[in-house]
Design an enzyme around this catalytic site. Structure first.
Site, PDB file in Angstrom:
ATOM      1  CE  LYS A   1      -4.496   0.985   0.328  1.00 12.53           C
ATOM      2  NZ  LYS A   1      -5.622   0.151  -0.123  1.00 12.53           N
TER       3      LYS A   1
HETATM    4  P1  NAD Z   1     -13.030   7.862  -2.308  1.00 14.26           P
HETATM    5  O1  NAD Z   1     -12.033   8.893  -1.970  1.00 14.26           O
HETATM    6  O2  NAD Z   1     -13.472   7.733  -3.722  1.00 14.26           O
HETATM    7  O3  NAD Z   1     -14.359   8.071  -1.418  1.00 14.26           O
HETATM    8  C1  NAD Z   1     -14.370   8.147  -0.026  1.00 14.26           C
HETATM    9  C2  NAD Z   1     -15.728   8.712   0.389  1.00 14.26           C
HETATM   10  O4  NAD Z   1     -15.852   8.617   1.811  1.00 14.26           O
HETATM   11  C3  NAD Z   1     -15.951  10.184   0.034  1.00 14.26           C
HETATM   12  O5  NAD Z   1     -17.249  10.331  -0.506  1.00 14.26           O
HETATM   13  C4  NAD Z   1     -15.882  10.894   1.399  1.00 14.26           C
HETATM   14  O6  NAD Z   1     -16.708  12.052   1.440  1.00 14.26           O
HETATM   15  C5  NAD Z   1     -16.437   9.809   2.292  1.00 14.26           C
HETATM   16  N1  NAD Z   1     -16.102   9.969   3.717  1.00 14.26           N
HETATM   17  C6  NAD Z   1     -14.881  10.140   4.292  1.00 14.26           C
HETATM   18  N2  NAD Z   1     -15.028  10.248   5.641  1.00 14.26           N
HETATM   19  C7  NAD Z   1     -16.356  10.121   5.891  1.00 14.26           C
HETATM   20  C8  NAD Z   1     -17.153  10.141   7.070  1.00 14.26           C
HETATM   21  N3  NAD Z   1     -16.592  10.310   8.277  1.00 14.26           N
HETATM   22  N4  NAD Z   1     -18.500   9.994   6.961  1.00 14.26           N
HETATM   23  C9  NAD Z   1     -19.080   9.821   5.757  1.00 14.26           C
HETATM   24  N5  NAD Z   1     -18.388   9.789   4.604  1.00 14.26           N
HETATM   25  C10 NAD Z   1     -17.054   9.954   4.671  1.00 14.26           C
HETATM   26  O7  NAD Z   1     -12.437   6.473  -1.763  1.00 14.26           O
HETATM   27  P2  NAD Z   1     -12.845   4.998  -2.236  1.00 14.26           P
HETATM   28  O8  NAD Z   1     -11.912   4.581  -3.302  1.00 14.26           O
HETATM   29  O9  NAD Z   1     -14.321   4.937  -2.456  1.00 14.26           O
HETATM   30  O10 NAD Z   1     -12.435   4.161  -0.928  1.00 14.26           O
HETATM   31  C11 NAD Z   1     -13.317   4.018   0.189  1.00 14.26           C
HETATM   32  C12 NAD Z   1     -12.836   2.863   1.053  1.00 14.26           C
HETATM   33  O11 NAD Z   1     -12.819   1.649   0.294  1.00 14.26           O
HETATM   34  C13 NAD Z   1     -11.413   2.994   1.629  1.00 14.26           C
HETATM   35  O12 NAD Z   1     -11.369   2.342   2.866  1.00 14.26           O
HETATM   36  C14 NAD Z   1     -10.573   2.235   0.621  1.00 14.26           C
HETATM   37  O13 NAD Z   1      -9.341   1.791   1.167  1.00 14.26           O
HETATM   38  C15 NAD Z   1     -11.507   1.078   0.328  1.00 14.26           C
HETATM   39  N6  NAD Z   1     -11.265   0.376  -0.935  1.00 14.26           N
HETATM   40  C16 NAD Z   1     -11.226   1.055  -2.112  1.00 14.26           C
HETATM   41  C17 NAD Z   1     -11.032   0.337  -3.304  1.00 14.26           C
HETATM   42  C18 NAD Z   1     -11.062   1.013  -4.655  1.00 14.26           C
HETATM   43  O14 NAD Z   1     -11.031   0.280  -5.678  1.00 14.26           O
HETATM   44  N7  NAD Z   1     -11.161   2.322  -4.752  1.00 14.26           N
HETATM   45  C19 NAD Z   1     -10.854  -1.059  -3.261  1.00 14.26           C
HETATM   46  C20 NAD Z   1     -10.910  -1.708  -2.026  1.00 14.26           C
HETATM   47  C21 NAD Z   1     -11.120  -0.984  -0.881  1.00 14.26           C
END
Ligand code: NAD
Length: 423
Positions: free
Chosen positions: A115
């Site tokens: 990561k």
């Molecule tokens: P992103 O940046 O696209 O979206 C994150 C979202 O979370 C945003 O809308 C933000 O406003 C919201 N957020 C942050 N803090 C918050 C809170 N306290 N309350 C409500 N909303 C809140 O990120 P993402 O890619 O969607 O990733 C989200 C999660 O999924 C992370 O934990 C990431 O590690 C995990 N993840 C992502 C992927 C991927 O392919 N992008 C794959 C596996 C896991």
């Protein structure tokens, strides 16, 4: 044990690394894993910290701190996302890297875990500043990444544009190489179906859990925290399956419509205004109030430690699907179990992203592209296969789904490490 104080909530949290070690130890105990293997598998193989001088738009120089942690490569090249967030720390990245090792093993992908993270306020940086920062980071870690070494992908606040800059910068330094990153734009060798893969994969797990528990998707309700890449595509595909998504939140607010939200219109509203707040098709509520809503599925899709003691007591959902990495503080899990709230763990639920990243890497190496239908049908097969392995293991070992998932993953990685003579 390292702990963080969350000033808003006045009690202790485990960071990602502590959370990951906590789950690892419980599964390792159940497996009776020997001391040498435990010591080897618990810690990262390589830890890189870099300081990146970037000229900002106003002419000032800002030094950013970045990390790349390569946890384990016994089963294949390191693989994992890159996160841009003001609070990214080395320990968080260590934990997130180890989760990638367990995720790729659980899904039976020939990859290891890694990561990356850069402590930066990406939401308030210009595109030019983000591009310069990304290129500096790529230069700094270029000798440690590559198609057979370590392959970054998008995570929080990074997207296909960031992946395109990494691919371009790496290719300038080391020759044309699209397979150095996944989650690229299609025209640069990205895979059809990668953008929504994590969300789509989540819905295949939800669908299977619903079927196993006698629920028709058209009669179910879901509440989702976060409307980024993972939250939006989960909401979108669940709605297409007939599930009523009744509430969604972001950092500013939550929105509630018990008849079901129009998630596409909500997403457009968020893109136009920067928040879900004030969406005309729903009532605006406090962001945290979504945890207290009656629903079948609660889907935290934002950041780690979203579910802690104070909001866990309010949860009325039947089941939590961990779409984010580490959204449930491990110290909270016993109280949820007592209340009868099931948890389907992150390393299974959100693995669709790395599954399709693997397909993208394979397509790049073969220089042969797949159709979206092929990607989707392979994704569904892999997700459902892993789901059934976890359910069966939990039954035969009489453990939680999380411990079952960790046991399966640790067995695979330790077997590969021993067979290779890697320790
Ligand atoms: P992103 O940046 O696209 O979206 C994150 C979202 O979370 C945003 O809308 C933000 O406003 C919201 N957020 C942050 N803090 C918050 C809170 N306290 N309350 C409500 N909303 C809140 O990120 P993402 O890619 O969607 O990733 C989200 C999660 O999924 C992370 O934990 C990431 O590690 C995990 N993840 C992502 C992927 C991927 O392919 N992008 C794959 C596996 C896991």
């Amino acid at each position: 044990m390292a702990e963080k104080i969350n000033n808003d909530r006045h009690y202790r949290l485990l960071d990602c690394y502590e959370a990951s070690k906590h789950h690892f130890e419980r599964a390792a105990n159940k497996l009776k894993l020997n001391r040498q293997l435990r010591d080897w598998l618990r810690i990262p193989f390589r830890e890189i910290a870099v300081h990146l001088p970037v000229v900002m738009d106003d002419g000032s120089l800002h030094i950013f701190e970045g990390y790349r942690i390569q946890h384990n490569n016994a089963r294949g090249p390191h693989k994992g996302g890159l996160r841009y967030h003001p609070e990214v720390s080395m320990d968080d990245v260590r934990g997130l890297a180890s989760w990638m090792t367990w995720k790729t093993a659980l899904l039976n992908l020939p990859l290891g875990g890694a990561k990356g993270g850069i402590a930066c306020d990406a939401k308030n940086m210009s595109r030019g500043e983000l591009e310069r920062l990304t290129r500096k980071y790529t230069q700094a870690i270029s000798v440690d990444i590559g198609p057979n070494q370590d392959i970054p992908a998008p995570d929080v606040n990074t997207d296909e544009n960031v992946m395109a800059w990494i691919m371009d910068e790496y290719s300038k330094l080391r020759g044309y190489e699209p397979a150095v990153v996944t989650g690229k734009p299609i025209e640069l060798g990205g895979s059809p179906g990668r953008k929504d893969a994590t969300g789509r994969g989540i819905t295949y797990i939800v669908e299977q859990w619903a079927a196993d528990n006698g629920l028709e998707m058209t009669e179910t309700t879901a509440v989702i925290q976060g409307l980024g890449n993972v939250g939006y595509y989960t909401a979108y595909h669940l709605s297409k399956m007939g599930c009523r998504v009744i509430a969604v939140s972001d950092t500013e607010a939550g929105v509630l419509n018990e008849k079901g939200l129009d998630v596409e219109a909500l997403f457009e509203h968020k893109q136009e205004t920067g928040s879900v707040s004030g969406f005309s098709g729903a009532k605006t509520i406090e962001s945290d109030d979504i945890f207290a809503l009656e629903c079948d599925f609660l889907i935290p899709a934002a950041l780690e430690n979203a579910i802690m003691k104070d909001n866990a007591v309010k949860i009325k959902a039947r089941v939590i699907f961990e779409a984010a990495n580490g959204p449930t503080c491990p110290l909270t899990e016993p109280s949820l179990a007592e209340k009868g709230v099931a948890i389907v763990p992150d390393i299974l639920v959100n693995s669709g992203g790395v599954v399709v990243s693997y397909f993208e890497w394979v397509q790049n190496l073969q220089q042969f592209s797949w159709s979206e239908e092929q990607v989707d049908s392979e994704l569904r097969k892999r997700m459902q296969g892993a789901y059934h392995r976890v359910i069966d293991k939990a039954k035969t070992e009489n453990v939680s789904l999380r411990i079952a998932a960790y046991m399966l993953a640790i067995e695979k990685v330790s077997s590969a490490a021993q067979t290779r003579g890697a320790y």
